[in-house]
Design a protein around this motif. Structure first.
Motif, PDB file in Angstrom:
ATOM      1  N   SER A  85       0.574  -1.079  -0.120  1.00 34.16           N
ATOM      2  CA  SER A  85       0.204   0.203   0.217  1.00 34.16           C
ATOM      3  C   SER A  85       0.924   1.274   0.273  1.00 34.16           C
ATOM      4  N   GLN A  86       1.867   1.069   1.020  1.00 34.57           N
ATOM      5  CA  GLN A  86       2.743   2.361   1.132  1.00 34.57           C
ATOM      6  C   GLN A  86       3.796   2.657   0.258  1.00 34.57           C
ATOM      7  N   PRO A  87       3.956   2.017  -0.465  1.00 39.03           N
ATOM      8  CA  PRO A  87       5.424   2.037  -1.623  1.00 39.03           C
ATOM      9  C   PRO A  87       4.792   2.401  -3.187  1.00 39.03           C
ATOM     10  N   MET A  88       3.165   1.716  -3.092  1.00 44.82           N
ATOM     11  CA  MET A  88       2.811   1.813  -3.752  1.00 44.82           C
ATOM     12  C   MET A  88       1.995   3.786  -4.546  1.00 44.82           C
ATOM     13  N   GLY A  89       1.905   3.821  -3.142  1.00 48.76           N
ATOM     14  CA  GLY A  89       1.124   5.556  -2.986  1.00 48.76           C
ATOM     15  C   GLY A  89       2.419   6.911  -3.304  1.00 48.76           C
ATOM     16  N   ARG A  90       4.159   6.126  -2.345  1.00 51.17           N
ATOM     17  CA  ARG A  90       4.857   6.729  -2.800  1.00 51.17           C
ATOM     18  C   ARG A  90       5.350   7.140  -3.779  1.00 51.17           C
ATOM     19  N   PHE A  91       5.124   5.584  -4.951  1.00 48.81           N
ATOM     20  CA  PHE A  91       5.109   6.007  -5.965  1.00 48.81           C
ATOM     21  C   PHE A  91       4.141   6.861  -7.431  1.00 48.81           C
ATOM     22  N   ALA A  92       2.776   6.523  -7.001  1.00 52.45           N
ATOM     23  CA  ALA A  92       2.295   7.735  -7.228  1.00 52.45           C
ATOM     24  C   ALA A  92       2.420   9.131  -6.843  1.00 52.45           C
ATOM     25  N   ASP A  93       3.140   9.357  -5.588  1.00 50.94           N
ATOM     26  CA  ASP A  93       3.323  10.739  -5.374  1.00 50.94           C
ATOM     27  C   ASP A  93       4.545  11.191  -6.581  1.00 50.94           C
ATOM     28  N   LYS A  94       5.819  10.809  -6.372  1.00 49.88           N
ATOM     29  CA  LYS A  94       6.208  10.669  -6.776  1.00 49.88           C
ATOM     30  C   LYS A  94       6.224  11.138  -8.822  1.00 49.88           C
ATOM     31  N   TYR A  95       5.443   9.910  -9.693  1.00 49.77           N
ATOM     32  CA  TYR A  95       5.498   9.736 -10.429  1.00 49.77           C
ATOM     33  C   TYR A  95       3.937   9.893 -11.124  1.00 49.77           C
ATOM     34  N   SER A  96       3.367   9.835 -10.754  1.00 45.06           N
ATOM     35  CA  SER A  96       1.687   9.982 -10.808  1.00 45.06           C
ATOM     36  C   SER A  96       1.080   8.943 -10.841  1.00 45.06           C
ATOM     37  N   PHE A  97      -0.375   8.937 -10.236  1.00 43.56           N
ATOM     38  CA  PHE A  97      -1.338   7.730 -10.074  1.00 43.56           C
ATOM     39  C   PHE A  97      -1.170   7.340 -11.734  1.00 43.56           C
ATOM     40  N   THR A  98      -1.239   8.169 -12.101  1.00 45.31           N
ATOM     41  CA  THR A  98      -1.784   7.396 -13.893  1.00 45.31           C
ATOM     42  C   THR A  98      -0.854   5.938 -13.832  1.00 45.31           C
ATOM     43  N   LYS A  99       0.066   6.375 -13.141  1.00 49.94           N
ATOM     44  CA  LYS A  99       1.334   5.027 -14.035  1.00 49.94           C
ATOM     45  C   LYS A  99       1.336   4.817 -13.091  1.00 49.94           C
ATOM     46  N   MET A 100       1.167   4.610 -11.576  1.00 47.42           N
ATOM     47  CA  MET A 100       0.635   3.817 -10.629  1.00 47.42           C
ATOM     48  C   MET A 100      -0.035   2.698 -11.057  1.00 47.42           C
TER      49      MET A 100
END
Length: 430
Positions: A277-292
């Motif tokens: 959950s948290q790694p996915m959230g950090r990825f989205a914050d850095k690269y965008s929710f579309t990419k996640m």
């Protein structure tokens, strides 16, 4: 000022407990647990699939929450309606004992389940808005993650305990006591859940926060880009509800899983989802929710692809692989779909936009299951045969779901990407 914030500290803790108790109840009225009751009162697998999708149908009624948004304070009516909805869930386990015809039992069971889900969804948005207003804006991400982790880990322990009790009673040939245990459990959890609501404070609402329902709905309906973004959730629900509502009966019948093994799967699901959950959230914050979401939907497609090959001979291995991959994908899909709304919708329209998203996606999921149900019944009637192949209905559903998730991916990378690129261009020009 600091003291003013502290008066809601207990309420925030109660929110974490409230979410956990509600999650425990949801475990007992879904999946393999629900399938146990439907099997006892003689409900077919195809109809059980439809009943499992009542979760989605219930979401369709979240639109009612928009009309109740200004009914303050919310604590009183949310607490009352939540208690009623959970009482309906407890009564589900009473149905096998009622001395009426099988048809009447099925009707009563459906009524309790549907009313429970509908009322639950009517109060859901106002309740979330009530509690999240007590959380610091800069700490919402961490708080939500912690709340989910407590629910998942607690649910893992609860599922183990409940499944062990059910397996024990089934082993000694006393399934009635298993149902009594489940019914009492839901009732006790209802009391605990009600206490958390009564023990929580509600923040006074400012007059400027009140929005005209008519005006808000009118603006939302005219927003073409909003509907394009919402279609992501609609398409995902179509794919998701093509297969997952039929997996509960597949586990306890064709695959022959014990309730203890079902609880092991739930535990692994909780661990996987809370870990990612948290790694996915950090990825989205850095690269965008579309990419996640791209990553999550690819994993979901692979998960359904694995389940195409799940049969009794390899069930424990293949279904476990599917469920773990599915857990990883769900660590980002739900939050990603919500945050896409936040990315593309103005702040004052978000509550209505989220309710509209839940409504359209909810109805889409339910009616998808309704359409797929005759296919499941047809394949089972033909002795688990389809297009000349010896396959189980759930394998066919998994294949369709896999294809539909690929459609979601194509839509995300064409239509949604165009909106994103256009928005970024406009922002740069300004």
């Amino acid at each position: 000022m600091e003291q003013q914030k502290d008066i809601y500290k207990t309420s925030r803790f109660m929110y974490i407990l409230e979410a956990a108790f509600e999650y425990f109840i949801s475990i007992l009225v879904a999946g393999a647990y629900l399938a146990k009751v439907t099997a006892e009162i003689g409900i077919s697998d195809s109809l059980t699939g439809i009943l499992s999708s009542f979760v989605s149908l219930g979401c369709g009624f979240q639109i009612i929450a928009i009309f109740l948004a200004n009914k303050r304070p919310v604590k009183r009516w949310v607490t009352l309606l939540h208690s009623v909805n959970q009482l309906f869930f407890a009564l589900i386990y009473l149905v096998p004992f009622i001395k009426i015809s099988q048809t009447a039992k099925i009707v009563l069971f459906i009524a309790f389940l549907l009313l429970g889900h509908v009322i639950n969804n009517v109060v859901n948005s106002p309740k979330i808005n009530w509690f999240m207003s007590l959380v610091d804006d800069h700490k919402r991400g961490g708080f939500t993650a912690n709340k989910e982790i407590v629910s998942l880990i607690g649910g893992m322990v609860f599922s183990f305990a409940a499944s062990a009790v059910i397996d024990y009673y089934e082993k000694i040939g006393d399934v009635n006591n298993a149902f009594i245990f489940c019914g009492i459990s839901v009732f006790v959890l209802m009391l605990l859940h009600t206490y958390t609501l009564l023990a929580s404070r509600e923040k006074p609402v400012e007059e400027k926060e009140k929005v005209s329902t008519k005006k808000q709905l009118g603006e939302l309906i005219k927003d073409k880009n909003l509907f394009k973004v919402i279609l992501i959730s609609v398409l995902w629900n179509v794919a998701h509800y093509t297969a997952t509502p039929f997996y509960g009966t597949y586990q306890i019948k064709e695959l022959g899983f014990s309730m203890t093994f079902v609880s092991v799967l739930s535990a692994l699901y909780a661990i996987c989802r809370s870990t990612f959950s948290q790694p996915m959230g950090r990825f989205a914050d850095k690269y965008s929710f579309t990419k996640m979401l791209n990553i999550c939907f690819i994993i979901a497609a692979v998960a359904f692809g694995v389940n195409i090959f799940t049969v009794p001979s390899n069930g424990k291995i293949f279904y476990t692989v599917y469920y773990m991959l599915y857990a990883v994908s769900m660590a980002g899909i739900n939050s990603g779909a919500i945050n896409l709304i936040y990315d593309y919708v103005d702040k004052e329209k978000r509550v209505g936009a989220l309710a509209l998203k839940s409504t359209l996606a909810g109805f889409a999921g339910f009616f998808t299951t309704l359409l797929v149900s005759p296919l499941v019944a047809y394949i089972q009637k033909k002795g688990n045969s389809f297009l000349g192949l010896n396959v189980y209905a759930q394998q066919v559903c998994s294949a369709i779901a896999c294809i539909l998730v690929v459609v979601v991916l194509v839509y995300l990378n064409t239509v949604i990407k165009k909106i994103k690129d256009k928005r970024e261009t406009e922002d740069n020009e300004q």
